[in-house]
Motif scaffolding. Structure first.
Motif, PDB file in Angstrom:
ATOM      1  N   VAL A 158      36.499  18.114 -21.749  1.00  0.00           N
ATOM      2  CA  VAL A 158      36.083  18.546 -20.403  1.00  0.00           C
ATOM      3  C   VAL A 158      35.349  19.879 -20.490  1.00  0.00           C
ATOM      4  O   VAL A 158      34.313  20.078 -19.840  1.00  0.00           O
ATOM      5  N   ASN A 172      31.457  20.381 -19.367  1.00  0.00           N
ATOM      6  CA  ASN A 172      31.086  21.383 -18.362  1.00  0.00           C
ATOM      7  C   ASN A 172      30.042  22.366 -18.890  1.00  0.00           C
ATOM      8  O   ASN A 172      29.155  22.789 -18.149  1.00  0.00           O
ATOM      9  N   ASN A 177      33.737  16.794 -13.254  1.00  0.00           N
ATOM     10  CA  ASN A 177      34.630  15.710 -12.861  1.00  0.00           C
ATOM     11  C   ASN A 177      33.862  14.630 -12.098  1.00  0.00           C
ATOM     12  O   ASN A 177      34.044  13.436 -12.338  1.00  0.00           O
TER      13      ASN A 177
END
Length: 196
Positions: free
Chosen positions: A123, A127, A146
């Motif tokens: 993640v 990002n 997300n």
């Protein structure tokens, strides 16, 4: 592990991943062994039980996303703007929706530390890639990591057979519509006038 044993393990893992995406994670272990061209004993020597295989497929999927995001960060850092579209295409080809749906049924309620650790680092890198893409105005400024992964997961879920049969190519069209919708929206982010 010997190189031939490692290749066999990788083949089982990739085959299981494909079969999970196509048929769900409840597919018979014998079917995975057959499709991998190995005996059931070899399958169980590599993966003692279905939960172990599901965990390894999950880790493999996360590692592929992480690797693709790391390459994208490197390339965008060098202002290779083609990297972003290639990253999105890679995420689509990974079949995240079908795999996530299949694996979600089989993963235990308490996910292991290996998966959680890799998920966190994945993640983070996704990002980073997203922020670089925003700086280069390659994607809308209001999208989150997300939303990006969830959106791709949703459009890569298999359609019910009746829909897929009645409208061939619908999945690809919906994917393209979603991808177009992620492009920068000039009405939300007007260009700065020249000379200001």
């Amino acid at each position: 592990m010997r190189s031939d044993a490692l290749r066999r393990r990788e083949l089982i893992l990739r085959t299981a991943r494909q079969l999970f995406a196509e048929h769900g994670a409840n597919i018979a272990m014998e079917s995975i062994a057959d499709a991998s061209n190995v005996g059931i004993g070899t399958l169980y020597r590599n993966f003692a039980a279905r939960p172990e295989l599901v965990e390894e497929v999950t880790l493999d999927m996360l590692q592929d996303v992480k690797s693709a995001a790391e390459q994208t960060v490197d390339r965008l850092g060098q202002h290779d703007l083609t990297a972003w579209d290639e990253f999105l295409e890679t995420l689509i080809k990974l079949n995240l929706g079908a795999l996530s749906e299949a694996l979600g049924v089989q993963l235990p309620a308490t996910v292991g530390g290996r998966i959680m650790d890799l998920q966190r680092t994945t993640v983070k890198v996704v990002n980073e890639a997203l922020e670089l893409a925003k700086q280069e105005n390659l994607i809308r400024q209001d999208i989150t990591g997300n939303e990006l992964i969830t959106g791709i997961g949703i459009v890569t879920r298999p359609l019910p057979r009746a829909f897929a049969k009645a409208a061939p190519g619908l999945s690809q069209r919906l994917t393209r519509i979603m991808m177009d919708g992620m492009k920068p929206n000039p009405s939300l982010h007007p260009a700065t006038p020249a000379g200001s």
